[in-house]
Write a protein that holds these residues in place. Sequence first.
Motif, PDB file in Angstrom:
ATOM      1  N   LEU A  41       0.901  -1.424  -0.026  1.00 44.12           N
ATOM      2  CA  LEU A  41      -0.164  -0.041  -0.142  1.00 44.12           C
ATOM      3  C   LEU A  41       0.957   1.264  -0.185  1.00 44.12           C
ATOM      4  N   ARG A  42       1.714   1.316  -0.809  1.00 43.23           N
ATOM      5  CA  ARG A  42       2.845   2.249  -0.798  1.00 43.23           C
ATOM      6  C   ARG A  42       2.873   2.946  -2.369  1.00 43.23           C
ATOM      7  N   GLU A  43       1.700   2.824  -3.079  1.00 43.64           N
ATOM      8  CA  GLU A  43       1.667   3.049  -4.717  1.00 43.64           C
ATOM      9  C   GLU A  43       2.229   4.508  -4.970  1.00 43.64           C
ATOM     10  N   ASP A  44       2.132   5.346  -4.136  1.00 48.04           N
ATOM     11  CA  ASP A  44       2.448   6.780  -4.252  1.00 48.04           C
ATOM     12  C   ASP A  44       3.829   6.971  -4.051  1.00 48.04           C
ATOM     13  N   LEU A  45       4.631   5.996  -3.602  1.00 40.81           N
ATOM     14  CA  LEU A  45       6.116   6.287  -3.548  1.00 40.81           C
ATOM     15  C   LEU A  45       6.718   6.470  -4.938  1.00 40.81           C
ATOM     16  N   PRO A  46       7.581   7.542  -4.914  1.00 30.03           N
ATOM     17  CA  PRO A  46       8.231   7.930  -6.394  1.00 30.03           C
ATOM     18  C   PRO A  46       9.086   6.929  -6.888  1.00 30.03           C
ATOM     19  N   ILE A  47       9.206   6.384  -8.096  1.00 26.70           N
ATOM     20  CA  ILE A  47      10.191   5.596  -8.692  1.00 26.70           C
ATOM     21  C   ILE A  47      11.133   6.222  -9.926  1.00 26.70           C
ATOM     22  N   ILE A  48      12.360   6.500  -9.303  1.00 21.36           N
ATOM     23  CA  ILE A  48      13.234   7.008 -10.352  1.00 21.36           C
ATOM     24  C   ILE A  48      14.024   5.944 -11.140  1.00 21.36           C
ATOM     25  N   ALA A  49      13.990   5.881 -12.431  1.00 21.53           N
ATOM     26  CA  ALA A  49      14.824   5.003 -13.164  1.00 21.53           C
ATOM     27  C   ALA A  49      15.629   5.772 -14.061  1.00 21.53           C
ATOM     28  N   PHE A  50      16.965   5.504 -13.758  1.00 21.78           N
ATOM     29  CA  PHE A  50      18.194   6.238 -14.299  1.00 21.78           C
ATOM     30  C   PHE A  50      19.042   5.144 -15.312  1.00 21.78           C
ATOM     31  N   THR A  51      19.179   5.737 -16.543  1.00 27.98           N
ATOM     32  CA  THR A  51      20.064   4.855 -17.519  1.00 27.98           C
ATOM     33  C   THR A  51      21.115   5.642 -17.933  1.00 27.98           C
ATOM     34  N   THR A  52      22.241   4.880 -18.262  1.00 27.69           N
ATOM     35  CA  THR A  52      23.382   5.293 -18.563  1.00 27.69           C
ATOM     36  C   THR A  52      23.623   5.167 -20.190  1.00 27.69           C
ATOM     37  N   PHE A  53      23.881   6.214 -20.610  1.00 27.35           N
ATOM     38  CA  PHE A  53      24.014   6.067 -22.361  1.00 27.35           C
ATOM     39  C   PHE A  53      25.040   5.040 -22.447  1.00 27.35           C
ATOM     40  N   LYS A  54      24.684   4.383 -23.713  1.00 31.52           N
ATOM     41  CA  LYS A  54      25.428   3.208 -24.336  1.00 31.52           C
ATOM     42  C   LYS A  54      24.853   3.222 -25.861  1.00 31.52           C
ATOM     43  N   GLU A  55      26.174   3.018 -26.503  1.00 32.79           N
ATOM     44  CA  GLU A  55      25.928   2.919 -28.117  1.00 32.79           C
ATOM     45  C   GLU A  55      24.813   1.749 -28.586  1.00 32.79           C
ATOM     46  N   THR A  56      24.732   0.868 -27.523  1.00 33.03           N
ATOM     47  CA  THR A  56      24.076  -0.407 -27.922  1.00 33.03           C
ATOM     48  C   THR A  56      22.325  -0.027 -27.571  1.00 33.03           C
ATOM     49  N   GLY A  57      22.101   0.935 -27.457  1.00 34.80           N
ATOM     50  CA  GLY A  57      20.578   1.414 -27.653  1.00 34.80           C
ATOM     51  C   GLY A  57      19.987   1.620 -26.137  1.00 34.80           C
ATOM     52  N   GLU A  58      20.745   1.457 -25.101  1.00 30.87           N
ATOM     53  CA  GLU A  58      19.778   1.440 -23.818  1.00 30.87           C
ATOM     54  C   GLU A  58      18.948   2.654 -23.712  1.00 30.87           C
ATOM     55  N   PRO A  59      19.354   3.801 -24.121  1.00 29.19           N
ATOM     56  CA  PRO A  59      18.251   5.051 -24.052  1.00 29.19           C
ATOM     57  C   PRO A  59      17.024   4.789 -24.504  1.00 29.19           C
ATOM     58  N   GLU A  60      16.983   4.276 -25.902  1.00 27.24           N
ATOM     59  CA  GLU A  60      15.839   3.996 -26.786  1.00 27.24           C
ATOM     60  C   GLU A  60      15.043   2.631 -26.357  1.00 27.24           C
ATOM     61  N   TYR A  61      15.670   1.562 -25.948  1.00 26.06           N
ATOM     62  CA  TYR A  61      15.161   0.402 -25.293  1.00 26.06           C
ATOM     63  C   TYR A  61      14.400   0.731 -23.987  1.00 26.06           C
ATOM     64  N   THR A  62      15.183   1.492 -23.012  1.00 17.47           N
ATOM     65  CA  THR A  62      14.778   1.670 -21.821  1.00 17.47           C
ATOM     66  C   THR A  62      13.266   2.707 -21.783  1.00 17.47           C
ATOM     67  N   GLU A  63      13.380   3.753 -22.822  1.00 16.63           N
ATOM     68  CA  GLU A  63      12.262   4.552 -22.896  1.00 16.63           C
ATOM     69  C   GLU A  63      11.089   3.717 -23.408  1.00 16.63           C
ATOM     70  N   ARG A  64      11.187   2.746 -24.214  1.00 14.76           N
ATOM     71  CA  ARG A  64      10.194   1.865 -24.695  1.00 14.76           C
ATOM     72  C   ARG A  64       9.741   1.012 -23.442  1.00 14.76           C
ATOM     73  N   MET A  65      10.444   0.209 -23.017  1.00  7.84           N
ATOM     74  CA  MET A  65      10.258  -0.539 -21.874  1.00  7.84           C
ATOM     75  C   MET A  65       9.413   0.100 -20.570  1.00  7.84           C
ATOM     76  N   ILE A  66       9.657   1.170 -20.193  1.00 11.15           N
ATOM     77  CA  ILE A  66       9.162   1.925 -19.129  1.00 11.15           C
ATOM     78  C   ILE A  66       7.667   2.381 -19.557  1.00 11.15           C
TER      79      ILE A  66
END
Length: 204
Positions: A41-66
């Motif tokens: 019952l803590r659904e309002d707790l903020p979640i911060i996901a952070f992604t380090t840049f890699k040329e293997t596409g993490e910024p794009e894959y993480t954006e889609r998955m989130i």
Amino acid sequence: MKLKHIQFEIPQCDRIGISFSAGLDSTLLLSMIILELKQTLREDLPIIAFTTFKETGEPEYTERMISLLEKHFDKRITHINSIPNKEEYEKAGLADPENIQKVYDLYNGNIKIYVAVNNSNDCPVKLPFEYSKHTTFESPFLDLSKTQLLESLYELELDKFIPYTHTCSRQKHGNCNICYSCQERKWAYETLGIENPNTISLED
């Protein structure tokens, strides 16, 4: 939250952080964080996901998955994307660990950070190093194997997200089947006797 291989509890805190790559492990961990907050019952707790840049596409894959996980769980996730990566870590297909400290400092230490690293000691393909416990962040998967983590995804009926994960640490599209990440994933699927689905292209 209690699963077959994992006992996971989040202590009282003001916000949750997670180092997120959109791989199998971090996708599982982010999902478990959301589910644990819902169960307690803590659904309002903020979640911060952070992604380090890699040329293997993490910024794009993480954006889609989130985006997919937000819709599935009806939970807003703050995403700090494309944090700069040091050249030596970029070449090795890794994220600069100092970025975890940067996020920790950004919130003046008032954040509980989780990282989905594991040593997978029973995998025949060995990491060139070993992860260890750290004071700045929690690593609940540290002593688990890739097979156990993969089983947990299926146990939570989250396997529909697996084709949207990206594992390879050498190339942006597809799998090189040479890097440790690709070989570990291949081994886990073969060990469990499950078909390893191809990653859905970013263009699809």
